[in-house]
Design an enzyme around this catalytic site. Structure first.
Site, PDB file in Angstrom:
ATOM      1  N   ASP A 279      28.263  33.365  66.098  1.00 37.74           N
ATOM      2  CA  ASP A 279      28.797  32.238  65.339  1.00 37.74           C
ATOM      3  C   ASP A 279      30.026  31.628  66.007  1.00 37.74           C
ATOM      4  OD1 ASP A 279      30.360  34.478  64.852  1.00 37.74           O
ATOM      5  OD2 ASP A 279      29.777  34.658  62.758  1.00 37.74           O
TER       6      ASP A 279
ATOM      7  N   ASP B  46      32.408  40.819  51.755  1.00 37.91           N
ATOM      8  CA  ASP B  46      31.413  40.394  50.764  1.00 37.91           C
ATOM      9  C   ASP B  46      29.976  40.709  51.215  1.00 37.91           C
ATOM     10  OD1 ASP B  46      31.010  38.581  52.789  1.00 37.91           O
ATOM     11  OD2 ASP B  46      31.503  36.799  51.615  1.00 37.91           O
TER      12      ASP B  46
ATOM     13  N   HIS C 162      28.562  39.923  54.148  1.00 41.66           N
ATOM     14  CA  HIS C 162      27.880  38.953  55.018  1.00 41.66           C
ATOM     15  C   HIS C 162      27.681  39.503  56.434  1.00 41.66           C
ATOM     16  CE1 HIS C 162      32.049  37.043  56.109  1.00 41.66           C
ATOM     17  NE2 HIS C 162      31.696  37.889  57.060  1.00 41.66           N
TER      18      HIS C 162
ATOM     19  N   GLU D 275      26.906  33.807  54.327  1.00 37.99           N
ATOM     20  CA  GLU D 275      27.632  34.136  53.105  1.00 37.99           C
ATOM     21  C   GLU D 275      26.655  34.476  51.977  1.00 37.99           C
ATOM     22  OE1 GLU D 275      30.510  34.775  53.616  1.00 37.99           O
ATOM     23  OE2 GLU D 275      31.830  33.122  54.126  1.00 37.99           O
TER      24      GLU D 275
HETATM   25  P1  PGA Z   1      36.121  41.827  60.784  1.00 38.52           P
HETATM   26  O1  PGA Z   1      35.109  40.714  60.304  1.00 38.52           O
HETATM   27  O2  PGA Z   1      35.456  42.583  61.884  1.00 38.52           O
HETATM   28  O3  PGA Z   1      37.330  41.086  61.287  1.00 38.52           O
HETATM   29  O4  PGA Z   1      36.434  42.691  59.608  1.00 38.52           O
HETATM   30  C1  PGA Z   1      33.761  41.038  60.102  1.00 38.52           C
HETATM   31  C2  PGA Z   1      32.990  39.858  59.546  1.00 38.52           C
HETATM   32  O5  PGA Z   1      33.541  39.065  58.782  1.00 38.52           O
HETATM   33  O6  PGA Z   1      31.792  39.754  59.860  1.00 38.52           O
END
Ligand code: PGA
Length: 272
Positions: free
Chosen positions: A67, A136, A138, A143
């Site tokens: 992404d 959450d 994702h 999302e």
């Molecule tokens: P993080 O993010 O590794 O910074 O916790 C993970 C994500 O949001 O996919």
């Protein structure tokens, strides 16, 4: 899903890097799907160490990132292209022409997203997709509520994700609200997935992903439908898993298999 619980995030990072390194040694032309965020940083550090100390050769590896924020150019300090350069690509012998991060400033996003999918197809598909997970649940920026069949497209970030990611920006107002992201369907097409999670803040998402129902409200739970997923998580992220003891037993049996004590050696990347 194979669930490997390591004692802390450092051990999890080394374990995850070993899966990636083994794949590159077996298939020097492999296609890796890569993730950004704080979670894979330790794994990238270990891969850089493997390159410097053990000669791990990235020269023929091709990569696709999950992404990118919409509106951020490649040299913006919070863009995911910049993240990949500074945390991995600048320190290994990868050919930058073989590295792909979605373009957050594409002029025609719909056409660009289709083109990104085509580039993945043209490369022969993703052999190993590295994934973090949001609090959450994702994966990539899919999302809650994202279609489990979704493809690369634009996605609006939830307030929870904007809040989680605000720590990297000077103020929450600077966090882009839109991102280009591979879809859940795109991710499910990769041949193998390596899901990483560390820390207490991921415990609920990990429980819902591994032991909850498959639901678009927790897009990582769609990984239950994939035939070859390895989750490498630390004790804190594993805290709410009910079947932790079973996962340990499976790993013990696996290590015995590898030591040749049962039916001969197995390939750790493809246990079966
Ligand atoms: P993080 O993010 O590794 O910074 O916790 C993970 C994500 O949001 O996919």
């Amino acid at each position: 899903m194979r669930v490997i619980v390591e004692i802390n995030r450092e051990r999890a990072a080394v374990r995850a890097a070993r899966f990636v390194g083994n794949l590159i040694r077996r298939h020097p032309r492999c296609v890796l799907g890569l993730a950004t965020g704080s979670t894979p940083l330790g794994m990238y550090r270990e891969l850089i160490r493997m390159h410097c100390d053990d000669g791990l050769d990235f020269s023929r590896v091709e990569t696709f990132n999950l992404d990118e924020y919409v509106g951020l150019g490649p040299i913006h300090s919070q863009s995911y292209r910049h993240f990949m350069q500074t945390n991995l690509f600048d320190h290994i012998n990868i050919d930058l022409r073989n590295t792909h991060v979605p373009d957050g400033r594409a002029l025609d996003f719909e056409a660009y997203c289709q083109q990104y999918e085509k580039m993945i197809d043209d490369a022969g598909g993703i052999d190993l997709q590295v994934l973090g997970i949001g609090s959450d649940g994702h994966i990539a920026f899919n999302e809650p509520g994202s279609s489990l069949g979704s493809r690369t497209r634009l996605k609006t970030l939830t307030e929870e994700t904007v809040r989680d990611n605000a720590r990297f920006f000077e103020s929450p107002d600077e966090v882009p609200r839109l991102a280009i992201t591979m879809g859940v369907g795109t991710i499910l097409e990769s041949r193998q997935c390596l899901l990483l999670a560390c820390g207490e803040s991921k415990a609920r998402a990990i429980r819902d992903t591994i032991e909850g129902p498959v639901t678009a409200q927790v897009t990582a739970s769609a990984l239950q439908l994939h035939r070859d997923v390895i989750a490498v998580i630390d004790e804190e992220a594993a805290r709410l898993l009910e079947r932790r003891d079973y996962y340990r037993q499976v790993e013990y049996a696996q290590s015995q298999l590898q030591a040749g004590q049962l039916h001969g050696a197995v390939d750790e990347n493809h246990p079966g």
